[in-house]
Design a protein around this motif. Structure first.
Motif, PDB file in Angstrom:
ATOM      1  N   PHE A 127       0.829  -1.201   0.000  1.00 35.41           N
ATOM      2  CA  PHE A 127       0.000   0.000   0.000  1.00 35.41           C
ATOM      3  C   PHE A 127       0.864   1.252   0.000  1.00 35.41           C
ATOM      4  O   PHE A 127       1.897   1.319   0.673  1.00 35.41           O
ATOM      5  CB  PHE A 127      -0.946   0.012   1.207  1.00 35.41           C
ATOM      6  CG  PHE A 127      -2.244  -0.680   0.945  1.00 35.41           C
ATOM      7  CD1 PHE A 127      -3.430   0.038   0.856  1.00 35.41           C
ATOM      8  CD2 PHE A 127      -2.294  -2.047   0.757  1.00 35.41           C
ATOM      9  CE1 PHE A 127      -4.626  -0.592   0.594  1.00 35.41           C
ATOM     10  CE2 PHE A 127      -3.481  -2.689   0.504  1.00 35.41           C
ATOM     11  CZ  PHE A 127      -4.655  -1.958   0.412  1.00 35.41           C
ATOM     12  N   THR A 128       0.418   2.255  -0.740  1.00 42.05           N
ATOM     13  CA  THR A 128       1.121   3.526  -0.821  1.00 42.05           C
ATOM     14  C   THR A 128       1.260   4.137   0.563  1.00 42.05           C
ATOM     15  O   THR A 128       0.299   4.158   1.337  1.00 42.05           O
ATOM     16  CB  THR A 128       0.347   4.499  -1.732  1.00 42.05           C
ATOM     17  OG1 THR A 128       0.206   3.897  -3.008  1.00 42.05           O
ATOM     18  CG2 THR A 128       1.062   5.829  -1.855  1.00 42.05           C
ATOM     19  N   GLY A 129       2.449   4.602   0.873  1.00 40.63           N
ATOM     20  CA  GLY A 129       2.692   5.251   2.150  1.00 40.63           C
ATOM     21  C   GLY A 129       3.155   4.326   3.251  1.00 40.63           C
ATOM     22  O   GLY A 129       3.478   4.786   4.350  1.00 40.63           O
ATOM     23  N   HIS A 130       3.215   3.022   2.994  1.00 45.17           N
ATOM     24  CA  HIS A 130       3.679   2.066   4.004  1.00 45.17           C
ATOM     25  C   HIS A 130       5.156   2.301   4.272  1.00 45.17           C
ATOM     26  O   HIS A 130       5.961   2.386   3.350  1.00 45.17           O
ATOM     27  CB  HIS A 130       3.444   0.638   3.502  1.00 45.17           C
ATOM     28  CG  HIS A 130       3.848  -0.414   4.484  1.00 45.17           C
ATOM     29  ND1 HIS A 130       5.117  -0.942   4.514  1.00 45.17           N
ATOM     30  CD2 HIS A 130       3.150  -1.023   5.463  1.00 45.17           C
ATOM     31  CE1 HIS A 130       5.180  -1.842   5.470  1.00 45.17           C
ATOM     32  NE2 HIS A 130       4.006  -1.918   6.066  1.00 45.17           N
ATOM     33  N   LEU A 131       5.520   2.420   5.562  1.00 46.90           N
ATOM     34  CA  LEU A 131       6.909   2.702   5.934  1.00 46.90           C
ATOM     35  C   LEU A 131       7.605   1.551   6.639  1.00 46.90           C
ATOM     36  O   LEU A 131       8.804   1.606   6.860  1.00 46.90           O
ATOM     37  CB  LEU A 131       6.968   3.944   6.839  1.00 46.90           C
ATOM     38  CG  LEU A 131       6.450   5.241   6.237  1.00 46.90           C
ATOM     39  CD1 LEU A 131       6.472   6.339   7.286  1.00 46.90           C
ATOM     40  CD2 LEU A 131       7.257   5.629   5.019  1.00 46.90           C
ATOM     41  N   GLY A 132       6.866   0.531   7.021  1.00 46.54           N
ATOM     42  CA  GLY A 132       7.499  -0.598   7.693  1.00 46.54           C
ATOM     43  C   GLY A 132       6.605  -1.216   8.736  1.00 46.54           C
ATOM     44  O   GLY A 132       5.562  -0.657   9.105  1.00 46.54           O
TER      45      GLY A 132
END
Length: 186
Positions: free
Chosen positions: A40-45
């Motif tokens: 998903f867009t914006g997933h950082l970890g």
């Protein structure tokens, strides 16, 4: 409400307790949902804090760039389907809360000052959280063994970790490491 102007990341803190005998199935479910969230867009970890011996609660920390993107993941049909799939494996269902990024620990004394690099914030926070989440359950489990694996035991552990981190460790280590966090001349 539009949260896309938010500067810091947000974290979805999920707490799951698999039913007895369902841990292996739950772990397989984690292996299915984590890559989906990452797409998903914006997933950082994501970080998974597995239970210590004798305990059952998993804590999953999923970071997104902002609330809009996190909400897109939370309300997505993909996540909803996987949450429905896991519901039969969980003792208390899908419990979660949303927290702002850890940047509040690193706010400079003056609003004009620079903030530390995100990787430094990450390392420092991990360096404080990891030992705290290992020591505190051991301490309370030794002192109050009846609390192991209970809701009140988890509350006591979580409240102790948060209090230690917010009121003691983070103020202390950010003060001690201020020159590393923000080198002079920045």
């Amino acid at each position: 409400m539009n949260y896309s102007t938010q500067q810091d990341h947000v974290t979805l803190v999920i707490t799951h307790s698999p039913l007895p005998g369902k841990t292996r199935e739950y772990e397989a479910w984690l292996e299915e949902i984590m890559p989906m969230a990452a797409s998903f867009t914006g997933h950082l970890g994501v970080n998974v804090i597995r239970p210590r011996e004798g305990e059952t609660a998993y804590t999953i920390l999923v970071r997104f760039a902002d609330l809009d993107r996190l909400y897109a993941w939370i309300h997505s049909p993909d996540r909803q389907a996987l949450v429905a799939k896991v519901s039969g494996l969980l003792d208390q269902g899908d419990r979660f809360e949303i927290r702002p990024g850890a940047a509040f620990w690193f706010t400079p004394q003056t609003k004009k000052g620079p903030t530390p690099a995100k990787w430094k914030q990450y390392l420092l926070t991990l360096g404080v959280i990891f030992p705290s989440t290992n020591f505190v359950p051991w301490f309370w489990g030794t002192l109050l063994p009846a609390g192991k694996g209970t809701l009140w035991g988890h509350l006591l552990n979580d409240a102790s970790v948060v209090a230690l981190v917010v009121f003691f460790w983070m103020p202390l280590v950010t003060r001690l490491l201020k020159n590393w966090l923000i080198p002079k001349g920045q």
